[in-house]
Design an enzyme around this catalytic site. Structure first.
Site, PDB file in Angstrom:
ATOM      1  N   TYR A   9       0.837  -1.204   0.000  1.00  0.00           N
ATOM      2  CA  TYR A   9       0.000   0.000   0.000  1.00  0.00           C
ATOM      3  C   TYR A   9       0.877   1.262   0.000  1.00  0.00           C
ATOM      4  O   TYR A   9       0.643   2.203  -0.767  1.00  0.00           O
ATOM      5  CB  TYR A   9      -0.896  -0.052   1.236  1.00  0.00           C
ATOM      6  CG  TYR A   9      -1.873   1.089   1.403  1.00  0.00           C
ATOM      7  CD1 TYR A   9      -3.059   1.132   0.679  1.00  0.00           C
ATOM      8  CD2 TYR A   9      -1.626   2.118   2.314  1.00  0.00           C
ATOM      9  CE1 TYR A   9      -3.965   2.173   0.853  1.00  0.00           C
ATOM     10  CE2 TYR A   9      -2.522   3.157   2.504  1.00  0.00           C
ATOM     11  CZ  TYR A   9      -3.693   3.180   1.766  1.00  0.00           C
ATOM     12  OH  TYR A   9      -4.586   4.212   1.955  1.00  0.00           O
ATOM     13  N   ILE A  22      -8.634   9.151   8.790  1.00  0.00           N
ATOM     14  CA  ILE A  22      -9.953   9.726   8.495  1.00  0.00           C
ATOM     15  C   ILE A  22     -11.026   8.677   8.798  1.00  0.00           C
ATOM     16  O   ILE A  22     -10.896   7.512   8.393  1.00  0.00           O
ATOM     17  CB  ILE A  22     -10.048  10.144   7.005  1.00  0.00           C
ATOM     18  CG1 ILE A  22      -8.872  11.054   6.596  1.00  0.00           C
ATOM     19  CG2 ILE A  22     -11.390  10.844   6.731  1.00  0.00           C
ATOM     20  CD1 ILE A  22      -8.770  12.381   7.293  1.00  0.00           C
TER      21      ILE A  22
HETATM   22  P1  NAP Z   1     -13.596   3.383   1.650  1.00  0.00           P
HETATM   23  O1  NAP Z   1     -14.692   3.957   2.468  1.00  0.00           O
HETATM   24  O2  NAP Z   1     -13.275   1.932   1.732  1.00  0.00           O
HETATM   25  O3  NAP Z   1     -13.828   3.801   0.125  1.00  0.00           O
HETATM   26  C1  NAP Z   1     -13.053   3.257  -0.895  1.00  0.00           C
HETATM   27  C2  NAP Z   1     -13.851   3.333  -2.164  1.00  0.00           C
HETATM   28  O4  NAP Z   1     -13.027   2.821  -3.228  1.00  0.00           O
HETATM   29  C3  NAP Z   1     -15.118   2.503  -2.145  1.00  0.00           C
HETATM   30  O5  NAP Z   1     -16.167   3.278  -2.676  1.00  0.00           O
HETATM   31  C4  NAP Z   1     -14.796   1.326  -3.064  1.00  0.00           C
HETATM   32  O6  NAP Z   1     -15.906   0.869  -3.812  1.00  0.00           O
HETATM   33  C5  NAP Z   1     -13.828   1.971  -4.032  1.00  0.00           C
HETATM   34  N1  NAP Z   1     -13.012   0.960  -4.683  1.00  0.00           N
HETATM   35  C6  NAP Z   1     -12.184   0.049  -4.106  1.00  0.00           C
HETATM   36  N2  NAP Z   1     -11.618  -0.717  -5.037  1.00  0.00           N
HETATM   37  C7  NAP Z   1     -12.093  -0.288  -6.230  1.00  0.00           C
HETATM   38  C8  NAP Z   1     -11.886  -0.671  -7.573  1.00  0.00           C
HETATM   39  N3  NAP Z   1     -11.047  -1.684  -7.885  1.00  0.00           N
HETATM   40  N4  NAP Z   1     -12.535  -0.018  -8.551  1.00  0.00           N
HETATM   41  C9  NAP Z   1     -13.394   0.992  -8.267  1.00  0.00           C
HETATM   42  N5  NAP Z   1     -13.620   1.417  -7.019  1.00  0.00           N
HETATM   43  C10 NAP Z   1     -12.986   0.786  -6.006  1.00  0.00           C
HETATM   44  O7  NAP Z   1     -12.216   4.093   2.014  1.00  0.00           O
HETATM   45  P2  NAP Z   1     -11.809   5.622   2.279  1.00  0.00           P
HETATM   46  O8  NAP Z   1     -11.172   5.652   3.617  1.00  0.00           O
HETATM   47  O9  NAP Z   1     -12.910   6.552   1.927  1.00  0.00           O
HETATM   48  O10 NAP Z   1     -10.621   5.738   1.214  1.00  0.00           O
HETATM   49  C11 NAP Z   1     -10.636   6.649   0.120  1.00  0.00           C
HETATM   50  C12 NAP Z   1      -9.195   6.866  -0.326  1.00  0.00           C
HETATM   51  O11 NAP Z   1      -8.445   7.462   0.742  1.00  0.00           O
HETATM   52  C13 NAP Z   1      -8.470   5.566  -0.657  1.00  0.00           C
HETATM   53  O12 NAP Z   1      -7.658   5.761  -1.778  1.00  0.00           O
HETATM   54  C14 NAP Z   1      -7.627   5.313   0.574  1.00  0.00           C
HETATM   55  O13 NAP Z   1      -6.501   4.525   0.272  1.00  0.00           O
HETATM   56  C15 NAP Z   1      -7.272   6.724   0.975  1.00  0.00           C
HETATM   57  N6  NAP Z   1      -6.866   6.884   2.375  1.00  0.00           N
HETATM   58  C16 NAP Z   1      -7.754   6.812   3.400  1.00  0.00           C
HETATM   59  C17 NAP Z   1      -7.328   7.015   4.709  1.00  0.00           C
HETATM   60  C18 NAP Z   1      -8.242   6.993   5.891  1.00  0.00           C
HETATM   61  O14 NAP Z   1      -7.803   7.291   6.999  1.00  0.00           O
HETATM   62  N7  NAP Z   1      -9.518   6.648   5.733  1.00  0.00           N
HETATM   63  C19 NAP Z   1      -5.968   7.256   4.963  1.00  0.00           C
HETATM   64  C20 NAP Z   1      -5.095   7.299   3.900  1.00  0.00           C
HETATM   65  C21 NAP Z   1      -5.544   7.126   2.607  1.00  0.00           C
HETATM   66  P3  NAP Z   1     -16.876  -0.295  -3.271  1.00  0.00           P
HETATM   67  O15 NAP Z   1     -17.480   0.254  -2.004  1.00  0.00           O
HETATM   68  O16 NAP Z   1     -17.815  -0.448  -4.396  1.00  0.00           O
HETATM   69  O17 NAP Z   1     -15.969  -1.469  -3.006  1.00  0.00           O
END
Ligand code: NAP
Length: 235
Positions: free
Chosen positions: A138, A171
């Site tokens: 990652y 987040i």
């Molecule tokens: P999340 O709630 O799990 O949302 C991730 C989204 O990505 C979901 O809507 C999922 O769709 C979609 N997704 C996953 N694999 C996919 C694919 N192969 N094709 C199309 N869509 C796909 O996570 P989040 O925390 O909001 O994360 C959003 C971004 O922020 C990500 O890139 C994550 O790595 C980054 N991030 C988050 C944090 C944090 O603290 N939350 C920290 C660092 C980075 P489905 O629901 O349909 O599977």
């Protein structure tokens, strides 16, 4: 009215970005793994599949017009001790987090080049700055996303297109909650809050606000930047 595509727009950070951009007056289409819910402007596509991404982008273009804003928020985390990390797991995490960004930018860029205006915001991760045990795949993918951001900013500046990254840290989204439940967060959310300078967990809206600014016309002189939104956890 400008048309924006937000990948991962059905959940967490992507959903908040989509909502914020709608409020700010953009036409927003979201792209997710899950099939469309029947809501307006939600599209199902796996970002790792260039044919599916192209098909979705073409449908969005037909419905909403040229896509000049792209927020790459789709992402997949992964926690594995490196000695137990299979190449297949490594590849899947790189595929979603890095190759997905490649496919989506490739699909949207022609509209931005035609318009001689565009905004690309890549959601990377604060772990690309700090490192993170058990997340080598990652962290590698997200570090590469920061690199792509910098390289493209230099390449596309003359075309009126800015490219920036927002690396979130800690987040409150379904991804973070799932990591806490699986016991892979290195402590509870509450324990992490106590180690966070602003003493709270981040909200998806915090990331959306940064994206909204970077997408705005007044941010046209900001490109190739990595704007950390992490409550001071990384400086
Ligand atoms: P999340 O709630 O799990 O949302 C991730 C989204 O990505 C979901 O809507 C999922 O769709 C979609 N997704 C996953 N694999 C996919 C694919 N192969 N094709 C199309 N869509 C796909 O996570 P989040 O925390 O909001 O994360 C959003 C971004 O922020 C990500 O890139 C994550 O790595 C980054 N991030 C988050 C944090 C944090 O603290 N939350 C920290 C660092 C980075 P489905 O629901 O349909 O599977």
């Amino acid at each position: 009215m400008k048309t924006a595509v937000v990948t991962g727009g059905g959940s967490g950070i992507g959903a908040a970005v989509a909502q914020r951009l709608r409020t700010d007056g953009y036409q927003v289409a979201t792209l997710d793994l899950k099939p469309p819910t029947g809501d307006d402007h939600t599209y199902g596509a796996d970002v790792t599949d260039p044919v599916a991404v192209d098909k979705a982008l073409n449908a969005i273009r037909q419905q909403l017009g040229p896509v000049t804003v792209l927020v790459n928020a789709a992402g997949l985390d992964g926690f594995k001790r490196f000695t137990n990390l299979t190449f297949a797991a490594w590849q899947r995490v790189i595929d979603v987090n890095l190759n997905g960004v490649f496919h989506c930018i490739q699909a949207a860029l022609p509209d931005m080049l035609n318009a001689r205006w565009g905004r690309i915001v890549n959601i990377s991760s604060s772990s690309a700055h700090s490192g993170q045990p058990f997340m080598a795949h990652y962290v590698a993918a997200k570090s590469a996303v920061n690199g792509v951001t910098k390289a493209l900013a230099l390449e596309l500046g003359l075309s009126g297109i800015t490219v920036n990254a927002v690396p979130p840290g800690f987040i409150d989204t379904p991804m973070l909650r799932a990591a806490e439940e699986r016991g892979v967060l290195g402590g509870t959310i509450q324990q992490h809050i106590e180690r966070t300078p602003v003493r709270r967990v981040g909200r998806a809206e915090d990331i959306a606000a940064a994206c909204a600014f970077l997408i705005s016309d007044e941010a046209g002189y900001i490109t190739g930047q990595i704007l950390g939104v992490n409550g001071g956890r990384n400086t």
